[in-house]
Design a protein around this motif. Sequence first.
Motif, mmCIF file in Angstrom:
data_model
loop_
_atom_site.group_PDB
_atom_site.id
_atom_site.type_symbol
_atom_site.label_atom_id
_atom_site.label_comp_id
_atom_site.label_asym_id
_atom_site.label_seq_id
_atom_site.Cartn_x
_atom_site.Cartn_y
_atom_site.Cartn_z
ATOM 1 N N TYR A 25 0.844 -1.204 0.000
ATOM 2 C CA TYR A 25 0.000 0.000 0.000
ATOM 3 C C TYR A 25 0.879 1.255 0.000
ATOM 4 O O TYR A 25 0.655 2.178 -0.788
ATOM 5 C CB TYR A 25 -0.929 -0.015 1.215
ATOM 6 C CG TYR A 25 -1.713 1.272 1.390
ATOM 7 C CD1 TYR A 25 -2.887 1.493 0.683
ATOM 8 C CD2 TYR A 25 -1.271 2.275 2.263
ATOM 9 C CE1 TYR A 25 -3.604 2.679 0.824
ATOM 10 C CE2 TYR A 25 -1.982 3.456 2.414
ATOM 11 C CZ TYR A 25 -3.147 3.654 1.701
ATOM 12 O OH TYR A 25 -3.844 4.838 1.840
ATOM 13 N N SER A 42 -7.797 0.735 -0.473
ATOM 14 C CA SER A 42 -8.837 -0.094 0.156
ATOM 15 C C SER A 42 -10.224 0.147 -0.432
ATOM 16 O O SER A 42 -11.066 -0.746 -0.398
ATOM 17 C CB SER A 42 -8.864 0.173 1.665
ATOM 18 O OG SER A 42 -9.449 1.428 1.931
ATOM 19 N N TRP A 80 -5.999 10.379 8.859
ATOM 20 C CA TRP A 80 -6.313 11.669 8.212
ATOM 21 C C TRP A 80 -7.802 11.953 8.321
ATOM 22 O O TRP A 80 -8.221 13.070 8.539
ATOM 23 C CB TRP A 80 -5.903 11.654 6.727
ATOM 24 C CG TRP A 80 -4.539 12.221 6.510
ATOM 25 C CD1 TRP A 80 -3.402 11.531 6.259
ATOM 26 C CD2 TRP A 80 -4.171 13.620 6.524
ATOM 27 N NE1 TRP A 80 -2.339 12.396 6.120
ATOM 28 C CE2 TRP A 80 -2.783 13.678 6.276
ATOM 29 C CE3 TRP A 80 -4.873 14.804 6.735
ATOM 30 C CZ2 TRP A 80 -2.087 14.895 6.223
ATOM 31 C CZ3 TRP A 80 -4.179 16.025 6.683
ATOM 32 C CH2 TRP A 80 -2.806 16.047 6.434
ATOM 33 N N TRP A 84 -9.319 15.307 10.140
ATOM 34 C CA TRP A 84 -10.244 16.299 9.565
ATOM 35 C C TRP A 84 -11.506 16.403 10.420
ATOM 36 O O TRP A 84 -12.017 17.491 10.658
ATOM 37 C CB TRP A 84 -10.631 15.926 8.130
ATOM 38 C CG TRP A 84 -9.562 16.040 7.089
ATOM 39 C CD1 TRP A 84 -9.231 15.084 6.164
ATOM 40 C CD2 TRP A 84 -8.697 17.167 6.798
ATOM 41 N NE1 TRP A 84 -8.226 15.531 5.345
ATOM 42 C CE2 TRP A 84 -7.876 16.808 5.701
ATOM 43 C CE3 TRP A 84 -8.541 18.435 7.361
ATOM 44 C CZ2 TRP A 84 -6.914 17.661 5.163
ATOM 45 C CZ3 TRP A 84 -7.584 19.297 6.823
ATOM 46 C CH2 TRP A 84 -6.789 18.912 5.747
ATOM 47 N N MET A 151 -7.364 15.065 -5.649
ATOM 48 C CA MET A 151 -6.433 16.199 -5.515
ATOM 49 C C MET A 151 -6.236 16.894 -6.856
ATOM 50 O O MET A 151 -6.289 18.127 -6.949
ATOM 51 C CB MET A 151 -5.085 15.690 -4.975
ATOM 52 C CG MET A 151 -5.148 15.259 -3.522
ATOM 53 S SD MET A 151 -3.793 14.153 -3.058
ATOM 54 C CE MET A 151 -2.377 15.184 -3.316
ATOM 55 N N LEU A 176 -20.297 12.153 -4.167
ATOM 56 C CA LEU A 176 -19.441 11.122 -3.561
ATOM 57 C C LEU A 176 -20.219 10.146 -2.686
ATOM 58 O O LEU A 176 -21.045 10.568 -1.866
ATOM 59 C CB LEU A 176 -18.362 11.780 -2.688
ATOM 60 C CG LEU A 176 -17.165 12.394 -3.402
ATOM 61 C CD1 LEU A 176 -16.309 13.179 -2.409
ATOM 62 C CD2 LEU A 176 -16.317 11.326 -4.093
#
Length: 404
Positions: A25, A42, A80, A84, A151, A176
């Motif tokens: 990964y 994943s 992460w 956030w 990104m 999404l």
Amino acid sequence: MEWIPTRAAGLERLAQFLPHAGRAYAERRNIDFGPQDRSNVSALSPWLRRRLVTEEEVVAAVLARHGFTAAEKFIQEVAWRTYWKGWLELRPAMLEQFDADRIALKAQLEADRHLQRRFARAAEGATGIACFDAWVEELRGHGWLHNHARMWFASVWIFTLRLPWQLGADFFYKHLLDADPASNTLSWRWVAGLHTQGKHYLARAENIARNSGGRFAPYGQLDEAALPLSEDVPPLPVTPLALAPRHDGGPCALLLTEEDLHPESWDLMGEIKAIAVLPGATVAVPDSPAARFSAGALADAAARASAHFGVDCAKVTANEIPAWLAQQGQTTLVTAQVPVGLIAWQLRTVEARLAADGARLVALRRAWDDLLWPLATAGFFKLKTRLPGVIARLGLDPAAPRLL
Ligand SMILES: Cc1cc2nc3c(=O)[nH]c(=O)nc-3n(C[C@H](O)[C@H](O)[C@H](O)COP(=O)(O)OP(=O)(O)OC[C@H]3O[C@@H](n4cnc5c(N)ncnc54)[C@H](O)[C@@H]3O)c2cc1C
């Protein structure tokens, strides 16, 4: 990749990905091979977003298979998400500001034909920049993009197409499968150069060519010299987290929301007398993959909760909650902590109405959030360096001594 909105399917994907979550990964995660090949990441985000599968479960499984050193990169990526969430929880005003900007920009879109045309070209995938147009198609068709594509997408939207970042974040949010107010809004701000002021993310043709599995090479099409965005507002103050309440026993009703759809692992003490499910954490485009995933996930959680606690599960709107709770003859409504976002805003009013009726809402916070969210006061580094300690404290690493 098929995203089936059940916990069972999430666990199956976790099992399938587990062998790849170690060093492989770390080495290959940045490559976006396209929708036909998601073997190097994943793709668990739609399940994690709703806690159909929890962060703790994923981290424990990865540690058991690979150990901390080999799995560190993957665990950091999971963190992460937590960073956030914590960052926004400590500065809830950020989302209110974003929402106000988004609404104002929508009104501007109505009035400004030029902006409207530029926005429509981007949102319909008709910019002539092949990679960008393909990402739009993928987002609309599958409801999901690889992290690197997100990104690049956000960077091209902001710095090449020169569209407002808030409209891009709104567009993502509606499509999404894993739409999340914290990860989405703050990642867009990070790309724009507003999270770490002056540090933006510029998509470069060479990087896209190298990391898109040979699919794209947008040489000469991108603005690779754009400066970061800036905003003339002081940094938001950090509001410390309130202590999380505990459910100290006694009969209660449960409220399931899309913020946490694994009530089987909530820290519950008393007898569960009734269960309700509240839809609507996201604002997905009707009949889109995201809308279908959201509805399916709620149905899966309702069925599991009913079977687990032996109680029927009703469907309620926020407005109906106080009357429903009274009908059940209950005065305690237990839910999992609802982080900043649409449902939290709805529940503010509900909580006040419950209090007026002599009832109360108990929002349980998971230990993972309780230990990690307060570390999101500045950059990711602080949280990252404390991760091993938190993992040991929670007993997630079979190789590490458990700290009390
Ligand atoms: C502009 C932009 C918008 C984004 N919007 C969202 C969003 O709405 N919801 C969302 O869950 N993620 C969002 N992300 C973060 C990230 O792109 C996705 O979480 C990741 O691509 C999901 O793929 P995966 O499950 O294969 O991740 P993996 O690489 O397999 O990582 C495992 C898990 O860690 C978490 N994760 C990994 N990277 C990040 C990251 N950079 N930020 C936050 N969490 C991460 C996810 O829960 C993910 O499922 C956004 C990123 C950008 C740049």
